[in-house]
Design a protein around this motif. Structure first.
Motif, PDB file in Angstrom:
ATOM      1  N   ASP A   1      49.929  70.548  39.755  1.00 13.23           N
ATOM      2  CA  ASP A   1      50.170  70.605  38.313  1.00 13.23           C
ATOM      3  C   ASP A   1      49.292  71.639  37.638  1.00 13.23           C
ATOM      4  O   ASP A   1      49.774  72.514  36.942  1.00 13.23           O
ATOM      5  N   LYS A   2      47.970  71.501  37.816  1.00 16.11           N
ATOM      6  CA  LYS A   2      47.091  72.422  37.090  1.00 16.11           C
ATOM      7  C   LYS A   2      45.728  72.654  37.709  1.00 16.11           C
ATOM      8  O   LYS A   2      45.139  73.692  37.498  1.00 16.11           O
ATOM      9  N   ASN A   3      45.176  71.716  38.466  1.00 16.84           N
ATOM     10  CA  ASN A   3      43.793  71.812  38.936  1.00 16.84           C
ATOM     11  C   ASN A   3      43.718  72.025  40.441  1.00 16.84           C
ATOM     12  O   ASN A   3      44.217  71.202  41.216  1.00 16.84           O
ATOM     13  N   ILE A   4      43.058  73.109  40.846  1.00 19.01           N
ATOM     14  CA  ILE A   4      42.906  73.440  42.262  1.00 19.01           C
ATOM     15  C   ILE A   4      41.420  73.545  42.588  1.00 19.01           C
ATOM     16  O   ILE A   4      40.659  74.172  41.868  1.00 19.01           O
ATOM     17  N   LEU A   5      41.028  72.918  43.693  1.00 21.13           N
ATOM     18  CA  LEU A   5      39.654  72.979  44.182  1.00 21.13           C
ATOM     19  C   LEU A   5      39.589  73.936  45.366  1.00 21.13           C
ATOM     20  O   LEU A   5      40.365  73.811  46.316  1.00 21.13           O
ATOM     21  N   LEU A   6      38.666  74.880  45.291  1.00 20.07           N
ATOM     22  CA  LEU A   6      38.449  75.847  46.365  1.00 20.07           C
ATOM     23  C   LEU A   6      37.097  75.583  47.009  1.00 20.07           C
ATOM     24  O   LEU A   6      36.096  75.454  46.318  1.00 20.07           O
ATOM     25  N   SER A   7      37.076  75.510  48.324  1.00 20.07           N
ATOM     26  CA  SER A   7      35.822  75.425  49.065  1.00 20.07           C
ATOM     27  C   SER A   7      35.999  76.315  50.293  1.00 20.07           C
ATOM     28  O   SER A   7      36.580  75.914  51.295  1.00 20.07           O
TER      29      SER A   7
ATOM     30  N   LYS B   1      44.822  82.093  39.394  1.00 21.16           N
ATOM     31  CA  LYS B   1      44.260  82.099  38.033  1.00 21.16           C
ATOM     32  C   LYS B   1      45.267  82.691  37.051  1.00 21.16           C
ATOM     33  O   LYS B   1      45.439  82.160  35.946  1.00 21.16           O
ATOM     34  N   GLU B   2      45.946  83.764  37.447  1.00 20.75           N
ATOM     35  CA  GLU B   2      46.942  84.390  36.578  1.00 20.75           C
ATOM     36  C   GLU B   2      48.145  83.475  36.342  1.00 20.75           C
ATOM     37  O   GLU B   2      48.852  83.631  35.348  1.00 20.75           O
ATOM     38  N   MET B   3      48.357  82.503  37.245  1.00 24.28           N
ATOM     39  CA  MET B   3      49.429  81.519  37.083  1.00 24.28           C
ATOM     40  C   MET B   3      48.961  80.337  36.225  1.00 24.28           C
ATOM     41  O   MET B   3      49.627  79.320  36.146  1.00 24.28           O
ATOM     42  N   SER B   4      47.792  80.477  35.603  1.00 27.85           N
ATOM     43  CA  SER B   4      47.213  79.495  34.673  1.00 27.85           C
ATOM     44  C   SER B   4      46.730  78.208  35.327  1.00 27.85           C
ATOM     45  O   SER B   4      46.643  77.172  34.679  1.00 27.85           O
ATOM     46  N   PHE B   5      46.384  78.267  36.609  1.00 31.02           N
ATOM     47  CA  PHE B   5      45.771  77.096  37.223  1.00 31.02           C
ATOM     48  C   PHE B   5      44.301  77.049  36.820  1.00 31.02           C
ATOM     49  O   PHE B   5      43.653  78.079  36.644  1.00 31.02           O
ATOM     50  N   ASN B   6      43.766  75.838  36.661  1.00 28.22           N
ATOM     51  CA  ASN B   6      42.338  75.626  36.455  1.00 28.22           C
ATOM     52  C   ASN B   6      41.709  75.634  37.843  1.00 28.22           C
ATOM     53  O   ASN B   6      42.081  74.824  38.693  1.00 28.22           O
ATOM     54  N   LEU B   7      40.772  76.528  38.073  1.00 24.49           N
ATOM     55  CA  LEU B   7      40.149  76.635  39.376  1.00 24.49           C
ATOM     56  C   LEU B   7      38.753  76.014  39.353  1.00 24.49           C
ATOM     57  O   LEU B   7      37.920  76.369  38.532  1.00 24.49           O
ATOM     58  N   TYR B   8      38.553  75.083  40.257  1.00 25.74           N
ATOM     59  CA  TYR B   8      37.262  74.451  40.484  1.00 25.74           C
ATOM     60  C   TYR B   8      36.820  74.898  41.870  1.00 25.74           C
ATOM     61  O   TYR B   8      37.651  75.185  42.735  1.00 25.74           O
ATOM     62  N   ALA B   9      35.517  74.971  42.100  1.00 27.63           N
ATOM     63  CA  ALA B   9      35.049  75.434  43.402  1.00 27.63           C
ATOM     64  C   ALA B   9      33.683  74.866  43.721  1.00 27.63           C
ATOM     65  O   ALA B   9      32.905  74.538  42.823  1.00 27.63           O
TER      66      ALA B   9
ATOM     67  N   ALA C   1      33.388  64.734  44.969  1.00 24.95           N
ATOM     68  CA  ALA C   1      33.899  63.403  45.311  1.00 24.95           C
ATOM     69  C   ALA C   1      34.417  62.670  44.069  1.00 24.95           C
ATOM     70  O   ALA C   1      35.437  61.986  44.127  1.00 24.95           O
ATOM     71  N   ASP C   2      33.712  62.817  42.938  1.00 25.60           N
ATOM     72  CA  ASP C   2      34.150  62.180  41.693  1.00 25.60           C
ATOM     73  C   ASP C   2      35.497  62.741  41.243  1.00 25.60           C
ATOM     74  O   ASP C   2      36.394  62.001  40.865  1.00 25.60           O
ATOM     75  N   TYR C   3      35.622  64.073  41.268  1.00 30.69           N
ATOM     76  CA  TYR C   3      36.882  64.700  40.861  1.00 30.69           C
ATOM     77  C   TYR C   3      38.040  64.217  41.737  1.00 30.69           C
ATOM     78  O   TYR C   3      39.133  63.930  41.245  1.00 30.69           O
TER      79      TYR C   3
ATOM     80  N   ASP D   1      44.578  68.519  41.952  1.00 25.29           N
ATOM     81  CA  ASP D   1      45.950  68.430  42.435  1.00 25.29           C
ATOM     82  C   ASP D   1      46.133  69.062  43.810  1.00 25.29           C
ATOM     83  O   ASP D   1      47.070  68.725  44.535  1.00 25.29           O
ATOM     84  N   LEU D   2      45.266  69.998  44.178  1.00 20.58           N
ATOM     85  CA  LEU D   2      45.365  70.685  45.462  1.00 20.58           C
ATOM     86  C   LEU D   2      43.968  71.107  45.894  1.00 20.58           C
ATOM     87  O   LEU D   2      43.182  71.585  45.075  1.00 20.58           O
ATOM     88  N   VAL D   3      43.657  70.923  47.170  1.00 17.27           N
ATOM     89  CA  VAL D   3      42.383  71.365  47.737  1.00 17.27           C
ATOM     90  C   VAL D   3      42.672  72.460  48.754  1.00 17.27           C
ATOM     91  O   VAL D   3      43.501  72.286  49.647  1.00 17.27           O
ATOM     92  N   ILE D   4      41.983  73.581  48.598  1.00 17.92           N
ATOM     93  CA  ILE D   4      42.026  74.654  49.588  1.00 17.92           C
ATOM     94  C   ILE D   4      40.635  74.706  50.202  1.00 17.92           C
ATOM     95  O   ILE D   4      39.675  75.110  49.555  1.00 17.92           O
ATOM     96  N   ASN D   5      40.519  74.237  51.440  1.00 20.74           N
ATOM     97  CA  ASN D   5      39.232  74.078  52.100  1.00 20.74           C
ATOM     98  C   ASN D   5      39.240  74.850  53.415  1.00 20.74           C
ATOM     99  O   ASN D   5      40.004  74.525  54.312  1.00 20.74           O
TER     100      ASN D   5
END
Length: 109
Positions: A7-13, A31-39, A79-81, A88-92
């Protein structure tokens, strides 16, 4: 595989500098596709330094309980997130410099 687009939130590790560098254009496209990037901290430092805005969040390990913070100052960990379903998606891509059998990663103590 019934993959559902996030949907909107992606975690990068991303563990290695090489992998971070190889993925820079893909991360920029997210990022250009308007995803919120967390890392994770190192991943966020790398992408922020390359002009891709990410929000750094830390692994929950290593807290000895002596760091008293007010609830307002308390930061959420990866872990909290995940537990609160804020991601919504983890790229690890973990480091692969060690034999799997001898390498302890976050979450596996």
């Amino acid at each position: 595989t019934r993959f559902i687009l996030p949907d909107k939130n992606i975690l990068l590790s991303i563990g290695s500098y090489k992998h971070k560098s190889e993925l820079i254009e893909s991360v920029r496209a997210l990022k250009e596709m308007s995803f919120n990037l967390y890392a994770s901290l190192g991943t966020a430092d790398f992408y922020n330094a390359h002009g891709i805005e990410t929000k750094a969040i830390d692994w929950p390990f290593g807290d000895n309980g002596n760091n008293k913070k007010s609830p307002k100052e308390e930061l959420l960990s990866i872990a909290d997130y995940l537990a609160q379903r804020k991601i919504d998606l983890v790229i690890n891509l973990p480091l692969r410099q060690h034999r799997v059998s001898s390498f302890v990663t976050h979450g596996y103590k």
